[in-house]
Design a protein around this motif. Structure first.
Motif, PDB file in Angstrom:
ATOM      1  N   MET A  64       0.834  -1.176   0.000  1.00 57.49           N
ATOM      2  CA  MET A  64       0.000   0.000   0.000  1.00 57.49           C
ATOM      3  C   MET A  64       0.885   1.248   0.000  1.00 57.49           C
ATOM      4  SD  MET A  64      -3.329   0.032   2.431  1.00 57.49           S
ATOM      5  CE  MET A  64      -3.710  -1.699   2.430  1.00 57.49           C
ATOM      6  N   ASN A  65       0.533   2.226  -0.778  1.00 57.98           N
ATOM      7  CA  ASN A  65       1.274   3.473  -0.836  1.00 57.98           C
ATOM      8  C   ASN A  65       0.659   4.484   0.137  1.00 57.98           C
ATOM      9  OD1 ASN A  65       2.881   2.361  -2.812  1.00 57.98           O
ATOM     10  ND2 ASN A  65       1.628   3.161  -4.478  1.00 57.98           N
ATOM     11  N   TRP A  66       0.940   4.313   1.409  1.00 60.82           N
ATOM     12  CA  TRP A  66       0.349   5.144   2.449  1.00 60.82           C
ATOM     13  C   TRP A  66       0.648   6.619   2.244  1.00 60.82           C
ATOM     14  CZ3 TRP A  66      -3.172   3.037   5.519  1.00 60.82           C
ATOM     15  CH2 TRP A  66      -3.151   1.653   5.700  1.00 60.82           C
ATOM     16  N   TRP A  67       1.829   6.925   1.738  1.00 60.08           N
ATOM     17  CA  TRP A  67       2.235   8.324   1.596  1.00 60.08           C
ATOM     18  C   TRP A  67       1.438   9.040   0.506  1.00 60.08           C
ATOM     19  CZ3 TRP A  67       4.997   4.130   0.043  1.00 60.08           C
ATOM     20  CH2 TRP A  67       5.271   4.006  -1.304  1.00 60.08           C
ATOM     21  N   GLN A  68       0.778   8.301  -0.363  1.00 58.54           N
ATOM     22  CA  GLN A  68       0.002   8.912  -1.436  1.00 58.54           C
ATOM     23  C   GLN A  68      -1.472   9.093  -1.058  1.00 58.54           C
ATOM     24  OE1 GLN A  68       0.862   6.144  -4.620  1.00 58.54           O
ATOM     25  NE2 GLN A  68       2.481   7.468  -5.421  1.00 58.54           N
ATOM     26  N   MET A  69      -1.895   8.509   0.050  1.00 54.69           N
ATOM     27  CA  MET A  69      -3.304   8.591   0.462  1.00 54.69           C
ATOM     28  C   MET A  69      -3.582   9.906   1.169  1.00 54.69           C
ATOM     29  SD  MET A  69      -4.222   5.006   2.183  1.00 54.69           S
ATOM     30  CE  MET A  69      -3.657   3.504   1.458  1.00 54.69           C
ATOM     31  N   GLU A  70      -4.829  10.329   1.056  1.00 59.05           N
ATOM     32  CA  GLU A  70      -5.293  11.457   1.865  1.00 59.05           C
ATOM     33  C   GLU A  70      -5.304  11.002   3.324  1.00 59.05           C
ATOM     34  OE1 GLU A  70      -6.075  14.578   0.937  1.00 59.05           O
ATOM     35  OE2 GLU A  70      -5.421  14.062  -1.094  1.00 59.05           O
ATOM     36  N   THR A  71      -5.146  11.944   4.216  1.00 53.93           N
ATOM     37  CA  THR A  71      -5.087  11.631   5.648  1.00 53.93           C
ATOM     38  C   THR A  71      -6.338  10.893   6.114  1.00 53.93           C
ATOM     39  OG1 THR A  71      -3.703  13.550   6.023  1.00 53.93           O
ATOM     40  CG2 THR A  71      -4.791  12.627   7.944  1.00 53.93           C
ATOM     41  N   LYS A  72      -7.500  11.365   5.687  1.00 55.87           N
ATOM     42  CA  LYS A  72      -8.748  10.724   6.122  1.00 55.87           C
ATOM     43  C   LYS A  72      -8.830   9.275   5.622  1.00 55.87           C
ATOM     44  CE  LYS A  72     -11.674  14.743   6.810  1.00 55.87           C
ATOM     45  NZ  LYS A  72     -11.676  14.635   8.245  1.00 55.87           N
ATOM     46  N   GLU A  73      -8.359   9.028   4.408  1.00 62.68           N
ATOM     47  CA  GLU A  73      -8.380   7.667   3.852  1.00 62.68           C
ATOM     48  C   GLU A  73      -7.427   6.758   4.634  1.00 62.68           C
ATOM     49  OE1 GLU A  73      -9.114   4.297   1.433  1.00 62.68           O
ATOM     50  OE2 GLU A  73     -10.285   6.047   1.978  1.00 62.68           O
ATOM     51  N   ALA A  74      -6.233   7.276   4.962  1.00 67.94           N
ATOM     52  CA  ALA A  74      -5.276   6.482   5.739  1.00 67.94           C
ATOM     53  C   ALA A  74      -5.854   6.156   7.116  1.00 67.94           C
ATOM     54  CB  ALA A  74      -3.950   7.230   5.871  1.00 67.94           C
ATOM     55  N   ALA A  75      -6.484   7.142   7.753  1.00 69.75           N
ATOM     56  CA  ALA A  75      -7.093   6.909   9.066  1.00 69.75           C
ATOM     57  C   ALA A  75      -8.209   5.877   8.968  1.00 69.75           C
ATOM     58  CB  ALA A  75      -7.618   8.225   9.634  1.00 69.75           C
ATOM     59  N   ARG A  76      -9.010   5.950   7.901  1.00 72.79           N
ATOM     60  CA  ARG A  76     -10.103   4.980   7.718  1.00 72.79           C
ATOM     61  C   ARG A  76      -9.547   3.569   7.565  1.00 72.79           C
ATOM     62  NH1 ARG A  76     -12.436   2.132   4.063  1.00 72.79           N
ATOM     63  NH2 ARG A  76     -11.233   2.907   2.303  1.00 72.79           N
ATOM     64  N   ARG A  77      -8.510   3.429   6.727  1.00 67.04           N
ATOM     65  CA  ARG A  77      -7.935   2.098   6.502  1.00 67.04           C
ATOM     66  C   ARG A  77      -7.259   1.537   7.748  1.00 67.04           C
ATOM     67  NH1 ARG A  77      -5.662   1.067   0.507  1.00 67.04           N
ATOM     68  NH2 ARG A  77      -7.400   1.946  -0.634  1.00 67.04           N
ATOM     69  N   LEU A  78      -6.687   2.420   8.547  1.00 67.52           N
ATOM     70  CA  LEU A  78      -6.033   1.978   9.782  1.00 67.52           C
ATOM     71  C   LEU A  78      -7.019   1.867  10.942  1.00 67.52           C
ATOM     72  CD1 LEU A  78      -2.740   4.055   9.549  1.00 67.52           C
ATOM     73  CD2 LEU A  78      -2.935   1.564   9.485  1.00 67.52           C
ATOM     74  N   GLU A  79      -8.287   2.219  10.665  1.00 67.37           N
ATOM     75  CA  GLU A  79      -9.337   2.180  11.685  1.00 67.37           C
ATOM     76  C   GLU A  79      -8.936   3.001  12.907  1.00 67.37           C
ATOM     77  OE1 GLU A  79     -10.323  -1.908  12.435  1.00 67.37           O
ATOM     78  OE2 GLU A  79     -10.450  -2.361  10.301  1.00 67.37           O
ATOM     79  N   THR A  80      -8.433   4.204  12.620  1.00 67.57           N
ATOM     80  CA  THR A  80      -7.980   5.110  13.673  1.00 67.57           C
ATOM     81  C   THR A  80      -8.872   6.336  13.710  1.00 67.57           C
ATOM     82  OG1 THR A  80      -5.689   4.448  13.353  1.00 67.57           O
ATOM     83  CG2 THR A  80      -6.041   6.526  14.439  1.00 67.57           C
ATOM     84  N   ASP A  81      -9.301   6.709  14.887  1.00 63.12           N
ATOM     85  CA  ASP A  81     -10.048   7.952  15.053  1.00 63.12           C
ATOM     86  C   ASP A  81      -9.033   9.088  15.077  1.00 63.12           C
ATOM     87  OD1 ASP A  81     -11.137  10.211  16.835  1.00 63.12           O
ATOM     88  OD2 ASP A  81     -12.934   9.022  16.382  1.00 63.12           O
ATOM     89  N   GLU A  82      -9.246  10.099  14.226  1.00 65.48           N
ATOM     90  CA  GLU A  82      -8.268  11.182  14.088  1.00 65.48           C
ATOM     91  C   GLU A  82      -8.119  12.043  15.337  1.00 65.48           C
ATOM     92  OE1 GLU A  82      -8.171  13.265  10.193  1.00 65.48           O
ATOM     93  OE2 GLU A  82      -9.851  11.918   9.736  1.00 65.48           O
ATOM     94  N   LYS A  83      -9.056  11.972  16.251  1.00 58.47           N
ATOM     95  CA  LYS A  83      -8.983  12.752  17.494  1.00 58.47           C
ATOM     96  C   LYS A  83      -8.710  11.869  18.706  1.00 58.47           C
ATOM     97  CE  LYS A  83     -10.327  16.686  15.635  1.00 58.47           C
ATOM     98  NZ  LYS A  83      -9.270  17.306  14.909  1.00 58.47           N
ATOM     99  N   GLN A  84      -9.342  10.696  18.753  1.00 56.18           N
ATOM    100  CA  GLN A  84      -9.258   9.810  19.915  1.00 56.18           C
ATOM    101  C   GLN A  84      -8.131   8.785  19.815  1.00 56.18           C
ATOM    102  OE1 GLN A  84     -11.535  10.066  22.629  1.00 56.18           O
ATOM    103  NE2 GLN A  84     -11.995  11.978  21.554  1.00 56.18           N
ATOM    104  N   GLY A  85      -7.614   8.574  18.601  1.00 57.99           N
ATOM    105  CA  GLY A  85      -6.578   7.562  18.413  1.00 57.99           C
ATOM    106  C   GLY A  85      -7.174   6.166  18.450  1.00 57.99           C
ATOM    107  N   LEU A  86      -6.317   5.203  18.674  1.00 57.46           N
ATOM    108  CA  LEU A  86      -6.766   3.811  18.782  1.00 57.46           C
ATOM    109  C   LEU A  86      -7.348   3.563  20.164  1.00 57.46           C
ATOM    110  CD1 LEU A  86      -3.680   1.943  17.260  1.00 57.46           C
ATOM    111  CD2 LEU A  86      -5.889   2.314  16.164  1.00 57.46           C
ATOM    112  N   THR A  87      -8.133   2.515  20.261  1.00 55.50           N
ATOM    113  CA  THR A  87      -8.547   2.065  21.586  1.00 55.50           C
ATOM    114  C   THR A  87      -7.423   1.202  22.154  1.00 55.50           C
ATOM    115  OG1 THR A  87      -9.578   0.034  20.802  1.00 55.50           O
ATOM    116  CG2 THR A  87     -10.981   2.012  20.877  1.00 55.50           C
ATOM    117  N   SER A  88      -7.389   1.070  23.440  1.00 63.38           N
ATOM    118  CA  SER A  88      -6.357   0.227  24.066  1.00 63.38           C
ATOM    119  C   SER A  88      -6.460  -1.208  23.574  1.00 63.38           C
ATOM    120  CB  SER A  88      -6.490   0.259  25.589  1.00 63.38           C
ATOM    121  OG  SER A  88      -6.244   1.551  26.064  1.00 63.38           O
ATOM    122  N   GLN A  89      -7.687  -1.677  23.367  1.00 64.08           N
ATOM    123  CA  GLN A  89      -7.886  -3.040  22.900  1.00 64.08           C
ATOM    124  C   GLN A  89      -7.330  -3.218  21.486  1.00 64.08           C
ATOM    125  OE1 GLN A  89     -11.944  -4.410  22.945  1.00 64.08           O
ATOM    126  NE2 GLN A  89     -11.459  -6.287  21.826  1.00 64.08           N
TER     127      GLN A  89
END
Length: 187
Positions: free
Chosen positions: A1-26
């Motif tokens: 995957m070319n992560w550096w070419q993705m928009e930030t929102k797309e990268a966050a979606r694919r990584l299942e990361t909330d842009e404000k809250q981050g990952l859950t501990s689980q």
């Protein structure tokens, strides 16, 4: 995957990361198990004591002394004498030198390991919406890293927001001075 070419929102979606809250501990714990620790694998496996001892003889002067011991024994035998004292003395000195070298090497390795443990880097991440300080080895894909002046970046990442960002890139580019980057907010 070319992560550096993705928009930030797309990268966050694919990584299942909330842009404000981050990952859950689980999620972070699951990724740590799945992806492994954020550290370089030790490529130089520990050699046995025997092989480390033999490595002490890998020096031109040591090989020259061993050769001198062999020549001393050969000359002694050819001349009809059975005087091997010189050869035994040379061998004794070479073996003692190897033992001392092995001892010093072992002490140096232990000191280096202690320094590595003392200098273990930490990272500040946002998990469950809370800023936490964790060992850098526990940073996983999708973590939101918080960096301050002087911090070392402990993992690959994407700059989402910055103010007066300068990076010291000498290890990659040889550039001696920090490089100024454009301040931005990517969303």
């Amino acid at each position: 995957m070319n992560w550096w070419q993705m928009e930030t929102k797309e990268a966050a979606r694919r990584l299942e990361t909330d842009e404000k809250q981050g990952l859950t501990s689980q999620m972070a714990a699951e990724r740590l198990v799945q992806k492994g620790r954020n550290e370089l694998a030790e490529t130089d496996g520990k050699k046995s004591l025997f092989w480390r001892f033999l490595a002490q003889f890998d020096d031109f002067m040591i090989l020259l002394l061993l050769g001198a011991a062999v020549v001393s024994v050969v000359i002694s035998r050819l001349s009809g004498e059975n005087d091997v004292l010189d050869a035994v003395m040379i061998l004794g000195i070479v073996v003692l030198n190897a033992a001392l070298g092995l001892f010093q090497e072992s002490k140096a390795e232990k000191a280096l390991e202690a320094l590595k443990k003392m200098a273990a880097p930490h990272a500040r991440v946002i998990r469950d919406g809370i800023v936490r300080e964790i060992p850098a080895a526990e940073v996983v894909p999708g973590d939101l890293l918080l960096l301050e002046t002087g911090d070392a970046v402990c993992a690959d990442g994407r700059v989402v927001e910055s103010r007066s960002l300068k990076t010291e890139e000498s290890a990659m580019t040889g550039e001696a001075l920090p490089v100024e980057n454009i301040s931005r907010r990517l969303a």
